[in-house]
Write an enzyme that holds these catalytic residues in place. Structure first.
Site, short mmCIF file in Angstrom:
data_model
loop_
_atom_site.label_atom_id
_atom_site.label_comp_id
_atom_site.label_asym_id
_atom_site.label_seq_id
_atom_site.Cartn_x
_atom_site.Cartn_y
_atom_site.Cartn_z
N ASN A 114 -11.17 -2.54 -4.97
CA ASN A 114 -10.44 -1.56 -5.78
C ASN A 114 -11.18 -1.22 -7.10
O ASN A 114 -10.82 -0.27 -7.79
CB ASN A 114 -9.01 -2.01 -6.07
CG ASN A 114 -8.09 -1.94 -4.87
OD1 ASN A 114 -7.17 -2.73 -4.72
ND2 ASN A 114 -8.31 -0.96 -3.99
N ASP A 158 0.83 -1.21 0.00
CA ASP A 158 0.00 0.00 0.00
C ASP A 158 0.87 1.26 0.00
O ASP A 158 1.98 1.26 0.52
CB ASP A 158 -0.91 -0.02 1.24
CG ASP A 158 -2.07 0.97 1.12
OD1 ASP A 158 -2.35 1.43 0.00
OD2 ASP A 158 -2.68 1.28 2.15
#
Ligand code: IPE
Ligand code: IPE
Ligand code: MG
Length: 252
Positions: free
Chosen positions: A76, A28
């Protein structure tokens, strides 16, 4: 310390016996990395692929045998279509570019997550990568793509329920029995889950498998992640005491 629970015993064949057998990473911080440099988010994702290459190599050097990386989540899809397209394109380019190298290095590649809904060219490429590396066992790279743990558990439950209805399965369902329906069926549970970028959450990653994983949250943004960060993560893992619900010998 003896390993309890349902996970297979670590074999460490060819690896460093003190290394965690299976490390999973929530990669991330690509967007923030790019933003900090005045670049588009896509530039962060591109540099993220380089960090992945470095990390696969570093993990092998450090005696880790299983590396699982979270690359695209079922959530996502909520991002702008252009960013989603970039992420799909980068997965494709990574597999196309690195497959022969991974093959040469004895890496078995797996992609976990929902295959349905992936563009056909990507689904085909992923199938090919899995097929061509299926007999490798030196190192196991698993890419979680279009992956969400709840989705995985629901898909597993559906297949299991259908097998019961068809009379193909009888008897009591056990942890080990259920795991056979998960995308990760041939993998040991992760010993260590690392999340980069300073966020303290799991974001729907390996919810079943990480039941007893050690969790480590580091501030470094994924495109900056390198071998020294992985080494330091392993050192911190060694400071942990894994009890699996039992008591420490000598504590009573
Ligand atoms: C990780 O970086 C890549 C994916 C989740 C696909 P992000 O794109 O989430 O980067 P941040 O969290 O916005 O910085
Ligand atoms: C988790 O990161 C998913 C991946 C790294 C692929 P996100 O950036 O999507 O997670 P949230 O939205 O911050 O929880
Ligand atoms: Mg993020």
């Amino acid at each position: 310390m003896a390993r309890l629970g349902t996970s297979p015993e670590p074999s460490h064949a060819g690896g460093d016996p003190s290394a965690p057998q299976h490390v999973a990473i929530i990669m991330d911080g690509n967007g923030r990395w790019a933003k900090a440099r005045g670049l588009p988010r896509t530039a962060g994702h591109e540099r993220g692929v380089e960090a992945l290459r470095r990390t696969v190599e570093a993990a092998g050097d450090l005696g880790i045998r299983y590396l699982t990386v979270f690359s695209f989540s079922t959530e996502n899809w909520r991002r702008p279509a252009a960013e989603v397209n970039t992420l799909f394109g980068l997965l494709k380019a990574y597999v196309q570019r690195d497959l022969s190298r991974l093959q040469q290095d004895g890496v078995r590649v797996r992609v976990i997550g929902q295959r349905e809904g992936l563009p056909p060219d990507i689904a085909e490429l992923v199938d090919r990568a899995e097929r061509e590396t299926a007999t490798n066992s030196k190192f196991h790279l698993t890419i979680a793509f279009n992956y969400g743990a709840r989705n995985e558990i629901l898909r597993a439950t559906q297949v299991y329920a259908r097998a019961i209805a068809a009379g193909e399965v009888t008897g009591e369902l056990t942890d080990a029995g259920f795991e056979q329906y998960l995308d990760t069926k041939d993998l040991p549970d992760p010993d260590l889950v690392i999340r980069t970028s300073g966020e303290y959450r799991i974001s729907n990653f390996l919810l079943w498998q990480a039941a007893y994983a050690e969790l480590l949250f580091v501030d470094v943004l994924w495109p900056d992640f390198n071998k020294s960060h992985l080494e330091s993560a392993i050192s911190r893992y060694h400071e942990r005491e894994r009890r699996f619900g039992a008591v420490t010998p000598g504590a009573t």
